[in-house]
Every structure is written in C-alpha cells, then in structure tokens.
Scaffold this motif. Structure first.
Motif, PDB file in Angstrom:
ATOM      1  N   GLU A 221      -0.112  -1.893  10.533  1.00  0.00           N
ATOM      2  CA  GLU A 221       0.652  -2.602   9.508  1.00  0.00           C
ATOM      3  C   GLU A 221      -0.323  -3.100   8.447  1.00  0.00           C
ATOM      4  OE1 GLU A 221       4.154  -5.646  10.090  1.00  0.00           O
ATOM      5  OE2 GLU A 221       2.270  -6.741   9.971  1.00  0.00           O
ATOM      6  N   LEU A 222      -0.121  -2.656   7.211  1.00  0.00           N
ATOM      7  CA  LEU A 222      -0.978  -3.115   6.102  1.00  0.00           C
ATOM      8  C   LEU A 222      -0.600  -4.550   5.754  1.00  0.00           C
ATOM      9  CD1 LEU A 222      -3.074  -2.380   3.849  1.00  0.00           C
ATOM     10  CD2 LEU A 222      -1.110  -1.668   2.475  1.00  0.00           C
ATOM     11  N   VAL A 223       0.676  -4.753   5.447  1.00  0.00           N
ATOM     12  CA  VAL A 223       1.296  -6.080   5.302  1.00  0.00           C
ATOM     13  C   VAL A 223       2.692  -5.893   5.886  1.00  0.00           C
ATOM     14  CG1 VAL A 223       0.003  -6.683   3.188  1.00  0.00           C
ATOM     15  CG2 VAL A 223       2.234  -5.563   2.990  1.00  0.00           C
ATOM     16  N   PRO A 224       3.429  -6.969   6.177  1.00  0.00           N
ATOM     17  CA  PRO A 224       4.774  -6.768   6.725  1.00  0.00           C
ATOM     18  C   PRO A 224       5.613  -5.836   5.835  1.00  0.00           C
ATOM     19  CG  PRO A 224       4.139  -9.057   6.928  1.00  0.00           C
ATOM     20  CD  PRO A 224       3.047  -8.387   6.135  1.00  0.00           C
ATOM     21  N   GLY A 225       6.160  -4.764   6.417  1.00  0.00           N
ATOM     22  CA  GLY A 225       6.983  -3.818   5.657  1.00  0.00           C
ATOM     23  C   GLY A 225       6.227  -2.596   5.168  1.00  0.00           C
ATOM     24  N   ILE A 226       4.906  -2.618   5.232  1.00  0.00           N
ATOM     25  CA  ILE A 226       4.142  -1.450   4.783  1.00  0.00           C
ATOM     26  C   ILE A 226       3.222  -0.982   5.914  1.00  0.00           C
ATOM     27  CG2 ILE A 226       2.561  -0.480   3.069  1.00  0.00           C
ATOM     28  CD1 ILE A 226       3.541  -2.497   1.060  1.00  0.00           C
ATOM     29  N   ILE A 240      -1.145   8.073   4.824  1.00  0.00           N
ATOM     30  CA  ILE A 240      -0.021   7.875   3.906  1.00  0.00           C
ATOM     31  C   ILE A 240       0.612   6.527   4.264  1.00  0.00           C
ATOM     32  CG2 ILE A 240       0.342  10.338   3.583  1.00  0.00           C
ATOM     33  CD1 ILE A 240       2.732  10.186   5.466  1.00  0.00           C
ATOM     34  N   PHE A 241       1.514   6.033   3.437  1.00  0.00           N
ATOM     35  CA  PHE A 241       2.088   4.711   3.674  1.00  0.00           C
ATOM     36  C   PHE A 241       3.610   4.752   3.616  1.00  0.00           C
ATOM     37  CE2 PHE A 241      -2.235   3.973   2.326  1.00  0.00           C
ATOM     38  CZ  PHE A 241      -2.662   2.972   3.202  1.00  0.00           C
ATOM     39  N   ARG A 242       4.218   4.099   4.602  1.00  0.00           N
ATOM     40  CA  ARG A 242       5.673   3.941   4.620  1.00  0.00           C
ATOM     41  C   ARG A 242       5.977   2.530   4.138  1.00  0.00           C
ATOM     42  NH1 ARG A 242      10.666   5.286   7.395  1.00  0.00           N
ATOM     43  NH2 ARG A 242       9.789   7.265   8.076  1.00  0.00           N
ATOM     44  N   VAL A 243       6.743   2.442   3.053  1.00  0.00           N
ATOM     45  CA  VAL A 243       7.011   1.154   2.411  1.00  0.00           C
ATOM     46  C   VAL A 243       8.489   0.833   2.618  1.00  0.00           C
ATOM     47  CG1 VAL A 243       7.013  -0.063   0.199  1.00  0.00           C
ATOM     48  CG2 VAL A 243       5.254   1.680   0.670  1.00  0.00           C
ATOM     49  N   THR A 244       8.787  -0.271   3.292  1.00  0.00           N
ATOM     50  CA  THR A 244      10.181  -0.635   3.558  1.00  0.00           C
ATOM     51  C   THR A 244      10.486  -1.986   2.936  1.00  0.00           C
ATOM     52  OG1 THR A 244      10.007   0.558   5.652  1.00  0.00           O
ATOM     53  CG2 THR A 244      11.932  -0.837   5.358  1.00  0.00           C
ATOM     54  N   ALA A 245      11.489  -2.012   2.077  1.00  0.00           N
ATOM     55  CA  ALA A 245      11.891  -3.260   1.420  1.00  0.00           C
ATOM     56  C   ALA A 245      12.764  -4.086   2.366  1.00  0.00           C
ATOM     57  CB  ALA A 245      12.644  -2.928   0.132  1.00  0.00           C
ATOM     58  N   SER A 246      13.036  -5.341   1.970  1.00  0.00           N
ATOM     59  CA  SER A 246      13.801  -6.241   2.844  1.00  0.00           C
ATOM     60  C   SER A 246      15.231  -5.731   3.059  1.00  0.00           C
ATOM     61  CB  SER A 246      13.827  -7.651   2.256  1.00  0.00           C
ATOM     62  OG  SER A 246      14.348  -7.603   0.948  1.00  0.00           O
ATOM     63  N   ASP A 247      15.755  -4.939   2.130  1.00  0.00           N
ATOM     64  CA  ASP A 247      17.109  -4.400   2.304  1.00  0.00           C
ATOM     65  C   ASP A 247      17.105  -3.093   3.113  1.00  0.00           C
ATOM     66  OD1 ASP A 247      16.036  -2.611   0.513  1.00  0.00           O
ATOM     67  OD2 ASP A 247      17.507  -2.967  -1.074  1.00  0.00           O
ATOM     68  N   GLY A 248      15.951  -2.718   3.635  1.00  0.00           N
ATOM     69  CA  GLY A 248      15.859  -1.533   4.492  1.00  0.00           C
ATOM     70  C   GLY A 248      15.549  -0.250   3.735  1.00  0.00           C
ATOM     71  N   ARG A 249      15.583  -0.281   2.414  1.00  0.00           N
ATOM     72  CA  ARG A 249      15.271   0.942   1.657  1.00  0.00           C
ATOM     73  C   ARG A 249      13.796   1.304   1.828  1.00  0.00           C
ATOM     74  NH1 ARG A 249      17.459   1.230  -4.242  1.00  0.00           N
ATOM     75  NH2 ARG A 249      17.015  -0.992  -4.390  1.00  0.00           N
ATOM     76  N   MET A 252       8.026   6.543   0.521  1.00  0.00           N
ATOM     77  CA  MET A 252       6.758   7.018   1.084  1.00  0.00           C
ATOM     78  C   MET A 252       5.717   7.175  -0.024  1.00  0.00           C
ATOM     79  SD  MET A 252       7.337   7.347   4.340  1.00  0.00           S
ATOM     80  CE  MET A 252       5.739   8.072   4.709  1.00  0.00           C
ATOM     81  N   LEU A 253       4.509   6.731   0.253  1.00  0.00           N
ATOM     82  CA  LEU A 253       3.369   7.048  -0.619  1.00  0.00           C
ATOM     83  C   LEU A 253       2.597   8.143   0.100  1.00  0.00           C
ATOM     84  CD1 LEU A 253       2.048   3.454  -1.523  1.00  0.00           C
ATOM     85  CD2 LEU A 253       3.911   4.753  -2.583  1.00  0.00           C
ATOM     86  N   THR A 254       2.630   9.352  -0.456  1.00  0.00           N
ATOM     87  CA  THR A 254       2.113  10.496   0.302  1.00  0.00           C
ATOM     88  C   THR A 254       0.676  10.878  -0.050  1.00  0.00           C
ATOM     89  OG1 THR A 254       3.119  12.037  -1.276  1.00  0.00           O
ATOM     90  CG2 THR A 254       4.417  11.464   0.661  1.00  0.00           C
ATOM     91  N   GLY A 255       0.033  10.125  -0.935  1.00  0.00           N
ATOM     92  CA  GLY A 255      -1.373  10.415  -1.254  1.00  0.00           C
ATOM     93  C   GLY A 255      -1.557  11.871  -1.636  1.00  0.00           C
ATOM     94  N   ASP A 256      -2.482  12.544  -0.963  1.00  0.00           N
ATOM     95  CA  ASP A 256      -2.772  13.954  -1.270  1.00  0.00           C
ATOM     96  C   ASP A 256      -2.230  14.909  -0.206  1.00  0.00           C
ATOM     97  OD1 ASP A 256      -3.996  13.025  -3.503  1.00  0.00           O
ATOM     98  OD2 ASP A 256      -5.885  14.078  -3.184  1.00  0.00           O
ATOM     99  N   ARG A 296      15.908  11.919   3.368  1.00  0.00           N
ATOM    100  CA  ARG A 296      16.282  11.746   1.958  1.00  0.00           C
ATOM    101  C   ARG A 296      15.546  10.575   1.306  1.00  0.00           C
ATOM    102  NH1 ARG A 296      21.318  14.681   1.380  1.00  0.00           N
ATOM    103  NH2 ARG A 296      21.864  13.494  -0.481  1.00  0.00           N
ATOM    104  N   LEU A 297      14.245  10.461   1.627  1.00  0.00           N
ATOM    105  CA  LEU A 297      13.451   9.339   1.127  1.00  0.00           C
ATOM    106  C   LEU A 297      12.815   9.685  -0.217  1.00  0.00           C
ATOM    107  CD1 LEU A 297      11.454   8.364   4.361  1.00  0.00           C
ATOM    108  CD2 LEU A 297      13.606   7.406   3.515  1.00  0.00           C
ATOM    109  N   PRO A 298      12.771   8.725  -1.126  1.00  0.00           N
ATOM    110  CA  PRO A 298      11.947   8.941  -2.323  1.00  0.00           C
ATOM    111  C   PRO A 298      10.468   8.861  -1.941  1.00  0.00           C
ATOM    112  CG  PRO A 298      12.826   6.707  -2.317  1.00  0.00           C
ATOM    113  CD  PRO A 298      13.412   7.405  -1.101  1.00  0.00           C
ATOM    114  N   PHE A 299       9.634   9.571  -2.683  1.00  0.00           N
ATOM    115  CA  PHE A 299       8.191   9.480  -2.426  1.00  0.00           C
ATOM    116  C   PHE A 299       7.424   9.442  -3.735  1.00  0.00           C
ATOM    117  CE2 PHE A 299       5.991  13.605  -3.238  1.00  0.00           C
ATOM    118  CZ  PHE A 299       7.085  14.377  -3.624  1.00  0.00           C
ATOM    119  N   ILE A 300       6.236   8.849  -3.674  1.00  0.00           N
ATOM    120  CA  ILE A 300       5.309   8.899  -4.807  1.00  0.00           C
ATOM    121  C   ILE A 300       4.113   9.707  -4.346  1.00  0.00           C
ATOM    122  CG2 ILE A 300       3.825   7.586  -6.375  1.00  0.00           C
ATOM    123  CD1 ILE A 300       5.789   5.209  -6.004  1.00  0.00           C
TER     124      ILE A 300
END
Ligand SMILES: [Zn+2]
Length: 331
Positions: A221-226, A240-249, A252-256, A296-300
């Motif tokens: 866990e990087l910080v709570p939710g990430i 890579i990083f999975r980022v979850t907001a408080s509403d559950g959305r 993904m940050l997929t790096g390279d 069906r996740l958005p990613f950067i």
C-alpha cells in the motif's frame, strides 16, 4: 481587400518562421545527438489535464514528446519489418517514424500530493522534453508542494526529473521505490554491464534519495487506496499502481507496461527493444491489458498520446485503445 489580406498573412508567417529558426536548430542538434529526428511544422502545447475520480484529484502532465525513426527496430523486433509497417499503415500511422509522449501523473488525496514518475529532466530540455516542472507550475502546483514521489521503474525517462542542478527537484517529498528495482539498479555489477549508463543515472538521481524512501513490494500500500502491483518484464522491478477512490471507482497507472497505443495494444506478444525481459514483458502486458479490459477500468499509460487517459477493449488476442473522452469529466 482579400488579396492584400492574404499577402499580409503570408508575410507574417514567413517572418514568424524566421524568428523561430534559431530555437529549432538548437532543438534539432540536441535531439540528433540522441539518434532522434525532430519533425518540423507543428507547434503544440498540451500542458496538463485534470479530472476528479471520486475524492481524488488527478492531473496528467506532459513532460514533452519525442520522435524516433524505424519503428520496426523498437516494436516487433522478432517480426518481419514488413508486418510492423503493415500494422502501422492499417492504423493510419506513418511507417518511418513514431512519436511517444512522456506523462507523469499527480494525485491529490486528502493528505498527500503524490507524483508518479518525473520525466526526462533538465538534460532533455533543449530537445523539447523535461517540461514537467513547467507544467506542474502551470497547473497551480509548486515543486515544494509535492509530498511523495513514487516511481514505476528506474529508466531515464522516469527518473531524469528527480534532480535539478544536482539538488532534489521536489525538496519536501518523501519517495517510494520498488525494492526489486532498487536492488537491481544499485547492484555494483550493473556499472559494468550493458545497462551501465542507466545505472550511473540511478546512482546520481535515485540513490541519494534512498534515506527518504519507502521500498515497495508487490501489493504494497503506497497510501490508503493506492496499491503497488508487480508488473515485471519491462524492467526487473517494474511496478504499476491501482488507484481506488472513496466511492470505489478505480484507475490504473500502467507505467511502461504498454509503450505505444497501437503497437503494444494490438500486438501485445511482439518483442519490444525497451523491454529488458521480452517474454516476461509480453506476458505482463497481456495480463494487465486483460484485467483493465475485463474490468472496464480507465488507465493512464506513461507513453500514451496526451492526456494519456484511456480504456481498453479486447478483440480476440488483440486490444484496442479507446481514448477517454467524456466518461470521467464533469462538463
Ligand atoms: Zn518509459
């Protein structure tokens, strides 16, 4: 009237081009030293892009773009070059060169301002990259506001911006490094290996910051939710990083994991010159693409076309890049 107006426009265009010439010549010189060719004829300023994901404020920042010749020597290096050219052509892309963006990401949580990756840094500024700090400021954030810098991996285009004039670019930040990545690049054997240039950059830019760093393993866990997730292959400790907001959305940050929006997605199996373990990178690519397509996740993606935010649609063994357009924007 019409004729003279046209004449006026033509004259100013020529004068404007004349003014730009010294700058362009400089940029071309630096880029040529890196083996890249700067294309002429376009001016753009993509800057930054900001949206909310639940309680999280997310900003993608353009560090710049870079052109490289001979796509078939980078992607599909295990394929017939004609097959690579045909896929580019089918996708309405040039076959002789490609252009990649570099897109660090900033996430504001309740208590933290977290920067993911740092661009190429000052050394690339003359060639048109290394613009992260400029874009950060344009977005209303000062480098000293950043509280945490997390790295997906230690290639130069991700760690180059950690230092500015041999001082930390983000003076008040803590750091988060992948443990496996850190151990690989700081192994003294690396300085006498084919990766010695990158290892030297790690020694200069990353190692001095280690006493302010936490070290991440798979599922840390990087910080709570990430959460950091292992995505090895591109480099030995790529995260890579999975980022979850408080509403559950979730985002993904997929790096390279994927480096080109067509070649990496449509042919995830193809070997890529930048991937240090080519087979493992291809397996990781398919696993990650499959997950973000299925869920069906958005990613950067760091090297995707700016603003580098998209979805993925599965199509047999291939994937299609679907740019985010208004799914996540409140307009
Ligand atoms: Zn990269």
């Amino acid at each position: 009237m019409r004729v003279s107006r046209r004449h006026f426009i033509a004259t100013t265009t020529v004068a404007g081009a004349g003014l730009l010439m010294p700058q362009r010549a400089g940029a071309e010189g630096s880029a040529a030293a890196n083996g890249d060719k700067v294309r002429k004829g376009a001016v753009e300023n993509p800057g930054f892009f900001r949206f909310m994901l639940g309680d999280l404020e997310i900003t993608t920042l353009s560090d710049g773009r870079r052109s490289a010749n001979n796509p078939e020597k980078i992607y599909g290096i295990d394929q017939d070059p004609k097959v690579v050219a045909a896929l580019l052509e089918e996708n309405l892309l040039p076959t002789g060169h490609l252009v990649n963006g570099f897109t660090p990401v900033l996430i504001r949580t309740g208590g933290e301002l977290i920067l993911f990756d740092t661009g190429l840094g000052a050394g690339a500024r003359d060639a048109g990259q290394g613009r992260l700090i400029e874009q950060l400021k344009a977005s209303g954030v000062m480098p000293e506001d950043v509280t945490l810098v997390a790295l997906t991996h230690f290639h130069g285009d991700h760690i180059g911006g950690l230092m500015e004039n041999d001082r930390p670019s983000f003076p008040n930040a803590r750091y988060a490094f992948g443990r496996k990545e850190f151990d690989f690049w700081t192994d003294p054997a690396r300085l006498d290996s084919p990766q010695k240039n990158n290892a030297a950059l790690v020694a200069k830019n990353v190692k001095p910051l280690a006493d302010k760093a936490v070290f991440l393993d798979d599922r840390a866990e990087l910080v709570p939710g990430i959460q950091a997730l292992a995505a090895y292959g591109h480099t030995p400790g790529h995260l890579i990083f999975r980022v979850t907001a408080s509403d559950g959305r979730t985002l993904m940050l997929t790096g390279d994991t994927v480096n080109h929006f067509v070649l990496s997605l449509q042919r995830p199996d193809w070997h890529v010159a930048f991937d240090m373990d080519k087979e493992m990178a291809a397996q990781t690519r398919k696993r990650v693409l499959d997950m973000i397509a299925t869920d069906r996740l958005p990613f950067i993606g760091y090297h995707m076309p700016f603003p580098a935010l998209a979805y993925v649609q599965k199509n047999g063994d291939s994937y299609r890049y679907v740019p985010e357009t208004y799914q996540l924007r409140e307009i």
